[in-house]
Design a protein around this motif. Structure first.
Motif, PDB file in Angstrom:
ATOM      1  N   UNK A  59      -1.687   9.098  -6.539  1.00 45.01           N
ATOM      2  CA  UNK A  59      -0.246   9.267  -6.342  1.00 45.01           C
ATOM      3  C   UNK A  59       0.361   7.939  -5.940  1.00 45.01           C
ATOM      4  N   UNK A  60       1.443   7.572  -6.585  1.00 44.97           N
ATOM      5  CA  UNK A  60       2.073   6.293  -6.293  1.00 44.97           C
ATOM      6  C   UNK A  60       2.719   6.316  -4.927  1.00 44.97           C
ATOM      7  N   UNK A  61       2.483   5.257  -4.152  1.00 45.18           N
ATOM      8  CA  UNK A  61       3.068   5.176  -2.828  1.00 45.18           C
ATOM      9  C   UNK A  61       4.380   4.411  -2.893  1.00 45.18           C
ATOM     10  N   UNK A  62       5.206   4.629  -1.904  1.00 46.63           N
ATOM     11  CA  UNK A  62       6.485   3.935  -1.856  1.00 46.63           C
ATOM     12  C   UNK A  62       6.313   2.573  -1.221  1.00 46.63           C
ATOM     13  N   UNK A  63       7.397   1.764  -1.311  1.00 46.48           N
ATOM     14  CA  UNK A  63       7.354   0.427  -0.706  1.00 46.48           C
ATOM     15  C   UNK A  63       7.077   0.516   0.781  1.00 46.48           C
ATOM     16  N   UNK A  64       7.625   1.573   1.433  1.00 46.95           N
ATOM     17  CA  UNK A  64       7.441   1.700   2.866  1.00 46.95           C
ATOM     18  C   UNK A  64       6.027   2.084   3.254  1.00 46.95           C
ATOM     19  N   UNK A  65       5.148   2.350   2.239  1.00 47.13           N
ATOM     20  CA  UNK A  65       3.753   2.637   2.550  1.00 47.13           C
ATOM     21  C   UNK A  65       2.970   1.358   2.789  1.00 47.13           C
ATOM     22  N   UNK A  66       3.596   0.208   2.581  1.00 41.84           N
ATOM     23  CA  UNK A  66       2.924  -1.068   2.808  1.00 41.84           C
ATOM     24  C   UNK A  66       2.527  -1.197   4.269  1.00 41.84           C
ATOM     25  N   UNK A  67       1.379  -1.812   4.490  1.00 43.38           N
ATOM     26  CA  UNK A  67       0.882  -1.976   5.851  1.00 43.38           C
ATOM     27  C   UNK A  67       1.683  -3.051   6.571  1.00 43.38           C
ATOM     28  N   UNK A  98      -4.529  -4.511  -0.812  1.00 43.79           N
ATOM     29  CA  UNK A  98      -4.792  -3.882   0.473  1.00 43.79           C
ATOM     30  C   UNK A  98      -3.492  -3.595   1.219  1.00 43.79           C
ATOM     31  N   UNK A  99      -2.539  -4.532   1.130  1.00 46.20           N
ATOM     32  CA  UNK A  99      -1.271  -4.375   1.834  1.00 46.20           C
ATOM     33  C   UNK A  99      -0.420  -3.271   1.204  1.00 46.20           C
ATOM     34  N   UNK A 100      -0.372  -3.254  -0.136  1.00 44.07           N
ATOM     35  CA  UNK A 100       0.462  -2.272  -0.831  1.00 44.07           C
ATOM     36  C   UNK A 100      -0.057  -2.086  -2.253  1.00 44.07           C
ATOM     37  N   UNK A 101      -0.008  -0.862  -2.783  1.00 42.61           N
ATOM     38  CA  UNK A 101      -0.437  -0.650  -4.170  1.00 42.61           C
ATOM     39  C   UNK A 101       0.583  -1.172  -5.177  1.00 42.61           C
ATOM     40  N   UNK A 102       1.785  -1.424  -4.705  1.00 43.98           N
ATOM     41  CA  UNK A 102       2.860  -1.876  -5.586  1.00 43.98           C
ATOM     42  C   UNK A 102       3.101  -3.370  -5.392  1.00 43.98           C
ATOM     43  N   UNK A 103       2.347  -4.174  -6.121  1.00 48.17           N
ATOM     44  CA  UNK A 103       2.400  -5.619  -5.941  1.00 48.17           C
ATOM     45  C   UNK A 103       2.309  -6.326  -7.288  1.00 48.17           C
ATOM     46  N   UNK A 104       2.605  -7.614  -7.276  1.00 50.45           N
ATOM     47  CA  UNK A 104       2.379  -8.459  -8.446  1.00 50.45           C
ATOM     48  C   UNK A 104       1.982  -9.846  -7.955  1.00 50.45           C
ATOM     49  N   UNK A 105       1.027 -10.447  -8.652  1.00 49.61           N
ATOM     50  CA  UNK A 105       0.638 -11.831  -8.377  1.00 49.61           C
ATOM     51  C   UNK A 105       1.031 -12.672  -9.581  1.00 49.61           C
ATOM     52  N   UNK A 106       1.935 -13.627  -9.371  1.00 52.58           N
ATOM     53  CA  UNK A 106       2.366 -14.538 -10.432  1.00 52.58           C
ATOM     54  C   UNK A 106       1.528 -15.807 -10.365  1.00 52.58           C
ATOM     55  N   UNK A 107       0.946 -16.193 -11.500  1.00 56.55           N
ATOM     56  CA  UNK A 107       0.074 -17.368 -11.574  1.00 56.55           C
ATOM     57  C   UNK A 107       0.679 -18.416 -12.502  1.00 56.55           C
ATOM     58  N   UNK A 108       0.502 -19.668 -12.121  1.00 54.45           N
ATOM     59  CA  UNK A 108       0.959 -20.787 -12.938  1.00 54.45           C
ATOM     60  C   UNK A 108      -0.102 -21.889 -12.862  1.00 54.45           C
ATOM     61  N   UNK A 109       0.158 -22.989 -13.531  1.00 51.74           N
ATOM     62  CA  UNK A 109      -0.760 -24.132 -13.470  1.00 51.74           C
ATOM     63  C   UNK A 109       0.068 -25.414 -13.516  1.00 51.74           C
ATOM     64  N   UNK A 110      -0.059 -26.209 -12.458  1.00 50.70           N
ATOM     65  CA  UNK A 110       0.731 -27.432 -12.363  1.00 50.70           C
ATOM     66  C   UNK A 110       0.388 -28.406 -13.487  1.00 50.70           C
TER      67      UNK A 110
END
Length: 373
Positions: free
Chosen positions: A1-9, A136-148
């Motif tokens: 079940x998808x958690x809400x933003x407020x479910x973040x630790x 771990x902090x929240x199921x609703x996240x994104x990690x943006x990656x780049x390369x200098x």
């Protein structure tokens, strides 16, 4: 079940789990003093998020600073290892000017650093741990990656000056295509090169999809090497089933005087600013007189406090209110009854305006009445 933003630790709730995660992969805790010699920061003040530093004079006359950054302290106090990798994690408070309040604030951070002979595995491990930290902090996240290296490959091919590079990087970070075109036109670049450079802004999406498009943009060996690194990271994340929330986004750029290689930034739903930031910072190492390489990230635990409520979005499971007809014993008995049932309870004579609870129980002399939270 998808958690809400407020479910973040929250920060304190997240900290223990993050420490356990980093220990699982052999990272040892790095403890440091609240103070560093002010000279540590003088030459790299533009690396710091804020160039304002709290200083005071020690009893021996030496000028000290309340540490505004953890990475700098770790670099200063680490061995200059080039044959192995030092892996440390930390949870420390830093002292810097808050962007919103424009006043000094004590900010709680957690994070990790790899310093030494960094290879592609180390890069993949750190990014994996960044993904797992956000997860771990929240199921609703994104990690943006780049390369200098991919970005700087374009800029070096264009022959930009330091001032022009700063303007171009700013435009890329803001995804401001018109301004980036203006920078290129003022430099007198060809239409073809201008289109390739502005193409950086539109490169965004799931890492396994976008990586296939990068070869078309490469114009030199620096950029090809960057694509090779990104491809290796992509393959590792995909193989481990960790690529679903990872995006390639070349608007993620850092100061080229200090950063090189992979850079990344993490976000969770409900917080507009990044809660995690990291990358490779070999140039910072060299600036501080070290020859080793390095990669790491910080988790800004203070940002998590911007989410309302506790770890699950509620201040308590039950809000228990009472009036003057209730004896203290009756209120206490009811409160204990609730906690014995496995629920948390907040007892108040009058309900606060902004309280968050799953349900409300109103206790009166005639009995208890249950209401929705």
């Amino acid at each position: 079940m998808k958690q809400t933003a407020n479910s973040a630790k929250s920060g304190p709730a997240a900290l223990q789990g993050l420490k356990e995660l980093y220990r699982e992969f052999g990272y040892t805790q790095f403890k440091m003093s609240k103070f560093e010699e002010y000279d540590t920061y003088v030459q790299i003040k533009d690396f710091l998020i804020s160039d304002k530093v709290i200083t005071f004079t020690d009893t021996n006359g030496k000028l000290l600073a309340m540490k505004p950054d953890v990475t700098v302290s770790i670099i200063k106090n680490s061995d200059d290892a080039q044959t192995f990798v030092q892996k440390v994690y930390y949870n420390e408070n830093v002292y810097r000017v808050s962007g919103g309040a424009h006043a000094f604030k004590e900010i709680m951070q957690a994070g990790l650093e790899c310093i030494g002979s960094i290879d592609i595995y180390n890069i993949c491990e750190v990014i994996m741990l960044a993904v797992k930290s956000l997860e771990f902090i929240s199921p609703n996240f994104v990690l943006d990656i780049s390369h200098m290296g991919f970005v700087s490959g374009f800029l070096s091919a264009a022959g930009f000056t330091a001032e022009e590079t700063a303007a171009a990087l700013n435009a890329v970070s803001e995804k401001n295509v018109p301004e980036l075109v203006n920078v290129c036109e003022r430099k007198g670049l060809s239409k073809e090169l201008t289109e390739k450079i502005t193409g950086l802004v539109s490169v965004y999406g799931p890492v396994k999809d976008v990586i296939k498009k990068l070869d078309q943009l490469c114009i030199n060996d620096e950029m090809k090497a960057a694509v090779d690194t990104l491809s290796a990271v992509c393959d590792a994340l995909t193989e481990c089933g960790l690529d679903d929330n990872v995006q390639l986004d070349f608007s993620v750029v850092n100061d080229m005087n200090y950063y090189n290689g992979i850079v990344f930034r993490g976000y969770i739903e409900g917080i507009p600013a990044g809660v995690l930031s990291g990358g490779q910072y070999d140039k910072l190492m060299h600036k501080m007189g070290k020859h080793a390489e390095a990669i790491g990230f910080a988790v800004y635990l203070d940002q998590l406090e911007r989410l309302a409520g506790g770890e699950d979005g509620f201040d308590a499971d039950v809000l228990l209110t009472y009036d003057d007809t209730c004896t203290p014993a009756a209120v206490l008995k009811k409160a204990r009854e609730i906690t014995k049932a496995g629920e948390t309870v907040l007892v108040q004579k009058n309900a606060p305006d902004k309280i968050r609870c799953r349900k409300k129980i109103v206790l009166k002399k005639g009995g208890a009445q249950v209401e929705n939270g």
